[in-house]
Motif scaffolding. Structure first.
Motif, PDB file in Angstrom:
ATOM      1  N   ASP A  25      -8.319   5.178  -0.787  1.00 20.19           N
ATOM      2  CA  ASP A  25      -7.716   3.851  -0.946  1.00 20.19           C
ATOM      3  C   ASP A  25      -8.017   3.344  -2.349  1.00 20.19           C
ATOM      4  N   LYS A  26      -7.002   3.385  -3.233  1.00 19.64           N
ATOM      5  CA  LYS A  26      -7.185   2.969  -4.623  1.00 19.64           C
ATOM      6  C   LYS A  26      -7.396   1.466  -4.746  1.00 19.64           C
ATOM      7  N   CYS A  27      -7.106   0.709  -3.714  1.00 24.87           N
ATOM      8  CA  CYS A  27      -7.259  -0.747  -3.769  1.00 24.87           C
ATOM      9  C   CYS A  27      -8.550  -1.229  -3.114  1.00 24.87           C
ATOM     10  N   LYS A  28      -9.356  -0.300  -2.619  1.00 31.10           N
ATOM     11  CA  LYS A  28     -10.565  -0.675  -1.882  1.00 31.10           C
ATOM     12  C   LYS A  28     -11.495  -1.570  -2.706  1.00 31.10           C
ATOM     13  N   ARG A  29     -11.655  -1.269  -3.976  1.00 29.05           N
ATOM     14  CA  ARG A  29     -12.592  -2.025  -4.813  1.00 29.05           C
ATOM     15  C   ARG A  29     -11.874  -2.911  -5.841  1.00 29.05           C
ATOM     16  N   VAL A  30     -10.613  -3.192  -5.621  1.00 31.92           N
ATOM     17  CA  VAL A  30      -9.830  -4.013  -6.542  1.00 31.92           C
ATOM     18  C   VAL A  30      -9.618  -5.380  -5.907  1.00 31.92           C
ATOM     19  N   THR A  31      -9.963  -6.433  -6.636  1.00 34.78           N
ATOM     20  CA  THR A  31      -9.754  -7.794  -6.170  1.00 34.78           C
ATOM     21  C   THR A  31      -8.668  -8.434  -7.016  1.00 34.78           C
ATOM     22  N   CYS A  37      -2.790  -5.922  -4.605  1.00 36.97           N
ATOM     23  CA  CYS A  37      -3.097  -4.615  -5.175  1.00 36.97           C
ATOM     24  C   CYS A  37      -2.073  -3.600  -4.696  1.00 36.97           C
ATOM     25  N   ILE A  38      -1.524  -2.872  -5.642  1.00 33.97           N
ATOM     26  CA  ILE A  38      -0.589  -1.799  -5.339  1.00 33.97           C
ATOM     27  C   ILE A  38      -1.047  -0.566  -6.102  1.00 33.97           C
ATOM     28  N   ASN A  43      -0.704  -6.587  -8.863  1.00 35.68           N
ATOM     29  CA  ASN A  43       0.643  -7.061  -9.125  1.00 35.68           C
ATOM     30  C   ASN A  43       0.562  -8.577  -8.980  1.00 35.68           C
ATOM     31  N   CYS A  44       0.538  -9.282 -10.112  1.00 30.48           N
ATOM     32  CA  CYS A  44       0.259 -10.718 -10.121  1.00 30.48           C
ATOM     33  C   CYS A  44       1.423 -11.550  -9.597  1.00 30.48           C
ATOM     34  N   THR A  45       1.076 -12.639  -8.920  1.00 30.46           N
ATOM     35  CA  THR A  45       2.039 -13.655  -8.546  1.00 30.46           C
ATOM     36  C   THR A  45       2.551 -14.282  -9.836  1.00 30.46           C
TER      37      THR A  45
END
Length: 165
Positions: A25-31, A37-38, A43-45
């Motif tokens: 999961d590449k988004c596991k540690r991304v906040t 997270c994609i 991918n910002c609002t």
């Protein structure tokens, strides 16, 4: 013997299936503060930028900026005021470009580093511009064209460096 071969093949296929289904999961540690997270990247609002989508695009640009301008018609130095409209997080208003006490509205790029002014009136002339904002957000470089109203050919072409006061 045949049973042993079938069992070994079954185990190999089972291990292969398990290893293929266990994607990391590449988004596991991304906040992502204001976004999603994609594939490991935020991918910002709309209206937010930075790697974690935590900063408003037009934040920190308000205030007085000094301008060093070089145009085909000559060089000049003066000040402009930048102000974020209360209704937009992706625009900034420049008051005083080309030495005119008129406001023009610029659109900021989704990465927070680009500026674009679509052709619009600047007093009795028109202006269009594009430029960049440095990573510290303390300097803006603008390349712009000044037109007589209704004309298609610019009569003055400028490069301006704006530095935050």
């Amino acid at each position: 013997m045949r049973y042993h071969q079938i069992f070994t093949l079954f185990l190999i296929l089972l291990m292969l299936g398990v290893s293929l289904s266990c994607k990391r999961d590449k988004c596991k540690r991304v906040t992502c503060v204001n976004g999603a997270c994609i594939d490991g990247t935020c991918n910002c609002t709309e209206g937010y930028y930075t790697p974690d989508c935590s900063a408003i695009i037009n934040a920190g640009l308000d205030g007085n900026w000094s301008v060093e301008e070089l145009c085909t018609a000559g060089a000049d130095a003066y000040n402009v005021v930048l102000a974020a409209p209360s209704t937009s997080m992706v625009q900034i208003q420049f008051t005083g470009l080309w030495g005119r006490p008129v406001a023009v509205t610029a659109d900021l790029g989704s990465d927070g580093t680009t500026v674009q002014i679509s052709r619009q009136p600047l007093g009795n002339v028109d202006i269009d511009a594009e430029g960049t904002i440095n990573s510290a957000r303390t300097q803006i470089t603008l390349h712009y064209n000044v037109f007589q109203s209704g004309a298609s050919q610019a009569f003055d072409i400028c490069t301006a460096t704006l530095s935050q006061n």
